[in-house]
Design a protein around this motif. Structure first.
Motif, PDB file in Angstrom:
ATOM      1  N   GLY A 127       0.844  -1.191   0.000  1.00  0.00           N
ATOM      2  CA  GLY A 127       0.000   0.000   0.000  1.00  0.00           C
ATOM      3  C   GLY A 127       0.873   1.233   0.000  1.00  0.00           C
ATOM      4  O   GLY A 127       2.064   1.161   0.310  1.00  0.00           O
ATOM      5  N   PHE A 138      -3.449  -5.423  -0.032  1.00  0.00           N
ATOM      6  CA  PHE A 138      -3.140  -4.041  -0.407  1.00  0.00           C
ATOM      7  C   PHE A 138      -4.006  -3.127   0.453  1.00  0.00           C
ATOM      8  O   PHE A 138      -5.234  -3.210   0.416  1.00  0.00           O
ATOM      9  CB  PHE A 138      -3.419  -3.789  -1.890  1.00  0.00           C
ATOM     10  CG  PHE A 138      -2.912  -2.464  -2.392  1.00  0.00           C
ATOM     11  CD1 PHE A 138      -1.670  -2.362  -3.007  1.00  0.00           C
ATOM     12  CD2 PHE A 138      -3.671  -1.314  -2.245  1.00  0.00           C
ATOM     13  CE1 PHE A 138      -1.192  -1.148  -3.473  1.00  0.00           C
ATOM     14  CE2 PHE A 138      -3.206  -0.084  -2.702  1.00  0.00           C
ATOM     15  CZ  PHE A 138      -1.962  -0.003  -3.315  1.00  0.00           C
ATOM     16  N   LYS A 166      -1.570  -3.074  -6.993  1.00  0.00           N
ATOM     17  CA  LYS A 166      -2.850  -3.435  -6.392  1.00  0.00           C
ATOM     18  C   LYS A 166      -3.490  -4.603  -7.126  1.00  0.00           C
ATOM     19  O   LYS A 166      -4.239  -5.398  -6.537  1.00  0.00           O
ATOM     20  CB  LYS A 166      -3.791  -2.216  -6.397  1.00  0.00           C
ATOM     21  CG  LYS A 166      -5.086  -2.413  -5.650  1.00  0.00           C
ATOM     22  CD  LYS A 166      -6.062  -1.267  -5.906  1.00  0.00           C
ATOM     23  CE  LYS A 166      -5.540   0.069  -5.438  1.00  0.00           C
ATOM     24  NZ  LYS A 166      -6.547   1.143  -5.616  1.00  0.00           N
ATOM     25  N   ALA A 217      -3.123  -8.064  -5.604  1.00  0.00           N
ATOM     26  CA  ALA A 217      -3.660  -8.325  -4.260  1.00  0.00           C
ATOM     27  C   ALA A 217      -4.802  -9.334  -4.287  1.00  0.00           C
ATOM     28  O   ALA A 217      -5.634  -9.340  -5.196  1.00  0.00           O
ATOM     29  CB  ALA A 217      -4.132  -7.018  -3.631  1.00  0.00           C
TER      30      ALA A 217
END
Length: 211
Positions: free
Chosen positions: A11, A129, A176, A179
């Motif tokens: 993140g 994420f 992302k 994820a």
């Protein structure tokens, strides 16, 4: 030996990754969890003059010694202890001392780029994420760098504009897609975090049944 459960937490800077990590540790306790934070593997810049260190792009994948982190992860998975580097963010250098990390049933690797690095991502059982709005992340970063890293507000904003935001858009945000779970609203989304806890418990139960 039973293989441990490997969890990746990625993140943007200030998204709440540490909060999620802390809640996992609070739920399961510290004893069964080993933590490798990608920040510990920043390249040592002691060979550069201090004024040049501050201009380094710390948000690019090349700023981190990911090969060493992967080696340490593989050794932990194999049941061996490792000596994790200790990074000094005020001087941008590695300290002489290291931190011993023992193998555990759960290994958590955390950092803004851990899902952007195939060497790490392919070893994960759960890919998380942590998402948060840009303004929230920036406010958290300013507070952290002022309180913990002895930075000026001007330096923090200059770095954010010069490297943090561009590298986030180029590397962090696209990761992302890797994820399994996206936690919106940062580390305070109790519903999403509880779902992650349940999945971790399921994996750990499977390991215990095989033992």
């Amino acid at each position: 030996m039973d293989l441990p459960v490997v969890i990746g937490i990625a993140g943007g800077s200030g998204s709440g990754k540490t909060t999620v990590l802390e809640q996992i540790i609070e739920e399961f306790g510290a004893d069964p969890i080993a933590v490798l934070d990608h920040d510990a593997y920043y390249q040592d810049l002691s060979h550069l003059p201090p004024e040049e260190r501050g201009q380094f792009n710390f948000d690019h994948p090349d700023a981190l010694e990911t090969n060493l982190m992967r080696e340490h992860l593989d050794r932990l998975i194999a049941g061996e202890a490792v000596e994790k580097p200790v990074y000094d963010f005020t001087t941008h250098t590695r300290r002489e001392e290291t931190e011993t990390v023992e193998p555990r049933p759960v290994i958590i690797i955390e950092g803004i780029l851990v899902l952007a690095e195939a060497l790490l991502e392919e070893r994960m059982d759960i890919r998380i994420f942590v998402d948060a709005a840009d303004d929230i992340r920036l406010m958290r970063r300013i507070r952290r760098d002022l309180e913990e890293r002895d930075r000026s507000i001007e330096g923090i904003l200059e770095q954010y504009e010069r490297t943090v935001r561009p590298m986030h858009l180029e590397f962090v945000e696209p990761s992302k897609r890797e994820a399994d779970v996206i936690i919106p609203r940062g580390g305070h989304n109790r519903v999403a975090i509880q779902m992650v806890m349940s999945r971790i418990q399921d994996l750990l139960s499977g390991v215990e049944q095989e033992a």
